[in-house]
Design a protein around this motif. Structure first.
Motif, PDB file in Angstrom:
ATOM      1  N   ARG B  38      21.077 -35.124 -29.236  1.00  0.00           N
ATOM      2  CA  ARG B  38      20.030 -35.114 -27.959  1.00  0.00           C
ATOM      3  C   ARG B  38      18.691 -35.043 -27.672  1.00  0.00           C
ATOM      4  NH1 ARG B  38      21.473 -28.844 -26.887  1.00  0.00           N
ATOM      5  NH2 ARG B  38      20.318 -28.099 -28.588  1.00  0.00           N
ATOM      6  N   GLN B  39      18.207 -35.161 -26.792  1.00  0.00           N
ATOM      7  CA  GLN B  39      16.431 -35.466 -26.786  1.00  0.00           C
ATOM      8  C   GLN B  39      15.766 -34.274 -25.753  1.00  0.00           C
ATOM      9  OE1 GLN B  39      15.054 -39.620 -26.647  1.00  0.00           O
ATOM     10  NE2 GLN B  39      13.758 -39.480 -28.092  1.00  0.00           N
ATOM     11  N   ALA B  40      15.795 -33.221 -25.877  1.00  0.00           N
ATOM     12  CA  ALA B  40      14.526 -32.499 -24.726  1.00  0.00           C
ATOM     13  C   ALA B  40      13.399 -33.418 -24.329  1.00  0.00           C
ATOM     14  CB  ALA B  40      14.007 -31.251 -25.770  1.00  0.00           C
ATOM     15  N   PRO B  41      13.463 -33.464 -23.169  1.00  0.00           N
ATOM     16  CA  PRO B  41      12.003 -34.160 -22.271  1.00  0.00           C
ATOM     17  C   PRO B  41      10.894 -34.066 -23.459  1.00  0.00           C
ATOM     18  CG  PRO B  41      13.261 -32.807 -20.547  1.00  0.00           C
ATOM     19  CD  PRO B  41      13.947 -32.349 -22.292  1.00  0.00           C
ATOM     20  N   GLU B  89      17.014 -24.144 -23.582  1.00  0.00           N
ATOM     21  CA  GLU B  89      16.429 -24.954 -24.611  1.00  0.00           C
ATOM     22  C   GLU B  89      18.212 -26.125 -24.656  1.00  0.00           C
ATOM     23  OE1 GLU B  89      17.184 -21.659 -24.293  1.00  0.00           O
ATOM     24  OE2 GLU B  89      17.665 -21.045 -26.374  1.00  0.00           O
ATOM     25  N   ASP B  90      18.899 -25.874 -24.176  1.00  0.00           N
ATOM     26  CA  ASP B  90      19.758 -26.580 -23.596  1.00  0.00           C
ATOM     27  C   ASP B  90      19.339 -28.350 -23.343  1.00  0.00           C
ATOM     28  OD1 ASP B  90      22.811 -25.049 -23.830  1.00  0.00           O
ATOM     29  OD2 ASP B  90      21.538 -25.579 -25.785  1.00  0.00           O
ATOM     30  N   THR B  91      18.111 -28.196 -22.340  1.00  0.00           N
ATOM     31  CA  THR B  91      17.924 -29.417 -21.293  1.00  0.00           C
ATOM     32  C   THR B  91      17.803 -30.401 -21.948  1.00  0.00           C
ATOM     33  OG1 THR B  91      17.734 -27.350 -19.841  1.00  0.00           O
ATOM     34  CG2 THR B  91      16.404 -29.610 -19.451  1.00  0.00           C
ATOM     35  N   ALA B  92      18.341 -31.802 -21.947  1.00  0.00           N
ATOM     36  CA  ALA B  92      17.990 -32.536 -22.624  1.00  0.00           C
ATOM     37  C   ALA B  92      18.550 -33.510 -22.851  1.00  0.00           C
ATOM     38  CB  ALA B  92      18.581 -32.792 -24.132  1.00  0.00           C
ATOM     39  N   VAL B  93      18.377 -35.052 -22.241  1.00  0.00           N
ATOM     40  CA  VAL B  93      19.506 -36.146 -22.670  1.00  0.00           C
ATOM     41  C   VAL B  93      19.807 -36.560 -23.833  1.00  0.00           C
ATOM     42  CG1 VAL B  93      19.236 -38.811 -22.890  1.00  0.00           C
ATOM     43  CG2 VAL B  93      17.636 -37.917 -21.210  1.00  0.00           C
ATOM     44  N   TYR B  94      21.725 -36.268 -23.471  1.00  0.00           N
ATOM     45  CA  TYR B  94      22.797 -36.541 -24.361  1.00  0.00           C
ATOM     46  C   TYR B  94      22.951 -37.892 -24.496  1.00  0.00           C
ATOM     47  CZ  TYR B  94      22.042 -31.228 -24.007  1.00  0.00           C
ATOM     48  OH  TYR B  94      22.088 -29.786 -24.720  1.00  0.00           O
ATOM     49  N   TYR B  95      22.907 -38.248 -26.097  1.00  0.00           N
ATOM     50  CA  TYR B  95      23.583 -39.188 -26.620  1.00  0.00           C
ATOM     51  C   TYR B  95      24.722 -39.262 -27.111  1.00  0.00           C
ATOM     52  CZ  TYR B  95      18.858 -41.121 -25.024  1.00  0.00           C
ATOM     53  OH  TYR B  95      17.666 -41.725 -24.508  1.00  0.00           O
ATOM     54  N   CYS B  96      25.396 -40.520 -26.967  1.00  0.00           N
ATOM     55  CA  CYS B  96      26.576 -40.215 -27.898  1.00  0.00           C
ATOM     56  C   CYS B  96      26.471 -41.771 -28.179  1.00  0.00           C
ATOM     57  CB  CYS B  96      28.626 -40.120 -27.148  1.00  0.00           C
ATOM     58  SG  CYS B  96      28.014 -41.782 -26.075  1.00  0.00           S
ATOM     59  N   ALA B  97      26.970 -41.606 -30.275  1.00  0.00           N
ATOM     60  CA  ALA B  97      26.664 -42.745 -30.984  1.00  0.00           C
ATOM     61  C   ALA B  97      27.991 -42.275 -32.230  1.00  0.00           C
ATOM     62  CB  ALA B  97      25.326 -41.838 -31.598  1.00  0.00           C
ATOM     63  N   LYS B  98      27.965 -44.155 -31.653  1.00  0.00           N
ATOM     64  CA  LYS B  98      28.803 -44.583 -32.615  1.00  0.00           C
ATOM     65  C   LYS B  98      28.882 -44.912 -34.296  1.00  0.00           C
ATOM     66  CE  LYS B  98      31.206 -48.693 -33.352  1.00  0.00           C
ATOM     67  NZ  LYS B  98      30.046 -49.025 -34.663  1.00  0.00           N
ATOM     68  N   ALA B  99      29.270 -44.018 -35.226  1.00  0.00           N
ATOM     69  CA  ALA B  99      29.392 -44.639 -37.050  1.00  0.00           C
ATOM     70  C   ALA B  99      28.889 -45.989 -36.349  1.00  0.00           C
ATOM     71  CB  ALA B  99      30.228 -43.678 -37.893  1.00  0.00           C
ATOM     72  N   LEU B 100      28.053 -46.263 -38.049  1.00  0.00           N
ATOM     73  CA  LEU B 100      28.463 -47.603 -38.519  1.00  0.00           C
ATOM     74  C   LEU B 100      29.104 -47.924 -39.629  1.00  0.00           C
ATOM     75  CD1 LEU B 100      26.250 -50.151 -38.610  1.00  0.00           C
ATOM     76  CD2 LEU B 100      25.650 -48.566 -41.009  1.00  0.00           C
ATOM     77  N   GLY B 119      22.560 -42.444 -22.141  1.00  0.00           N
ATOM     78  CA  GLY B 119      22.300 -40.938 -21.715  1.00  0.00           C
ATOM     79  C   GLY B 119      22.937 -40.339 -20.790  1.00  0.00           C
ATOM     80  N   THR B 120      22.692 -38.862 -20.978  1.00  0.00           N
ATOM     81  CA  THR B 120      23.167 -38.338 -19.348  1.00  0.00           C
ATOM     82  C   THR B 120      22.095 -37.059 -19.867  1.00  0.00           C
ATOM     83  OG1 THR B 120      24.755 -37.061 -18.041  1.00  0.00           O
ATOM     84  CG2 THR B 120      25.178 -37.230 -20.182  1.00  0.00           C
ATOM     85  N   MET B 121      21.633 -36.995 -18.637  1.00  0.00           N
ATOM     86  CA  MET B 121      20.639 -35.698 -18.932  1.00  0.00           C
ATOM     87  C   MET B 121      21.140 -34.588 -18.421  1.00  0.00           C
ATOM     88  SD  MET B 121      16.903 -34.913 -18.663  1.00  0.00           S
ATOM     89  CE  MET B 121      17.003 -33.345 -18.373  1.00  0.00           C
ATOM     90  N   VAL B 122      21.069 -33.385 -18.877  1.00  0.00           N
ATOM     91  CA  VAL B 122      21.315 -32.339 -18.847  1.00  0.00           C
ATOM     92  C   VAL B 122      20.005 -30.995 -18.470  1.00  0.00           C
ATOM     93  CG1 VAL B 122      22.520 -30.163 -19.204  1.00  0.00           C
ATOM     94  CG2 VAL B 122      23.987 -32.383 -19.986  1.00  0.00           C
ATOM     95  N   THR B 123      20.592 -30.594 -17.250  1.00  0.00           N
ATOM     96  CA  THR B 123      19.516 -29.207 -16.469  1.00  0.00           C
ATOM     97  C   THR B 123      19.428 -28.187 -16.477  1.00  0.00           C
ATOM     98  OG1 THR B 123      17.611 -31.443 -15.657  1.00  0.00           O
ATOM     99  CG2 THR B 123      17.263 -29.192 -15.144  1.00  0.00           C
TER     100      THR B 123
END
Lengths: 107, 126
Positions: B38-41, B89-100, B119-123
């Motif tokens: 995740r990535q907060a604003p 504090e959970d507000t963020a863009v949430y990304y799913c990611a695949k292992a290499l 990404g999907t935004m959670v506010t």
């Protein structure tokens, strides 16, 4: 937790410059380090894995080096598309942690 | 083409719940460790959770342990993140990611993330 510290936080450079970003781990992570590039509003893109292995499709001007606690990402000749934010990440142990990011700006 | 597509984000009140989904295509989903980052604003990246290919092993950041739960349905090629007791504090863009790398054993392995969703935004706000 393993702390990852990048320097500098911001880097101003020109097209054609050679630039180096440093990432330091608070304890040894062997070579379990990745570098990502992120542009505004986009997902991160994997550039380098296992400290120095170039991800498929990534231009050869990107290179990584280091082991243990000190690592570097070098861009040999900056191109306009390279201006972005760069993150290092350790995947040696949980929780995986990222550096705070280095914003590469146009001088 | 390898793709990850997240959905399920939105606005939720503090203490509320949300379930994120990540639909995968173009690779043998069950052979890969999957993660949420995740990535907060305006902030940096934070690894949230990871799960082995056959769901036998899950791992969490301390900041979400006991509140967020990762799971996967390999028959649907879908990764999930159940989010409960949400905080501002959970507000963020949430990304799913695949292992290499892939591993048909289904066990967890450490790896970089080579494919990310959009990404999907959670506010979380009242």
């Amino acid at each position: 937790d393993i702390q990852m510290t990048q320097s500098p936080s911001t880097l101003s450079a020109s097209v054609g410059d050679r630039v180096t970003i440093t990432c330091r781990a608070s304890q040894s992570i062997s070579r379990w380090l990745a570098w990502y590039q992120q542009k505004p509003g986009k997902a991160p893109k994997l550039l380098i894995y296992k400290a120095s292995s170039l991800e498929s499709g990534v231009p050869s001007r990107f290179s990584g080096s280091g082991s243990g606690t000190e690592f570097t990402l070098t861009i040999s000749s900056l191109q306009p598309d390279d201006f972005a934010t760069y993150y290092c990440q350790q995947y040696n142990s949980f929780p995986y942690t990222f550096g705070q990011g280095t914003k590469l700006e146009i001088k | 083409d390898v793709q990850l597509l997240e959905s399920g984000g939105g606005l939720v009140q503090p203490g509320g719940s949300l379930r994120l989904s990540c639909a995968a295509s173009g690779f043998s989903f069950s052979s890969y460790v999957m993660s949420w980052v995740r990535q907060a604003p305006g902030k940096g990246l934070e690894w949230v959770s990871g799960i082995s290919g056959r769901s036998g092993s899950t791992h969490y950041a301390d900041s979400v342990k006991g509140r967020l739960a990762i799971s996967r349905d390999n028959s649907k090629n879908t990764l999930y993140l159940q989010m409960n007791s949400l905080r501002a504090e959970d507000t963020a863009v949430y990304y799913c990611a695949k292992a290499l790398s892939g591993d048909s054993s289904g066990y967890y392995y450490d790896d970089a993330f080579d494919v990310w969703g959009q990404g999907t935004m959670v506010t979380v706000s009242s």
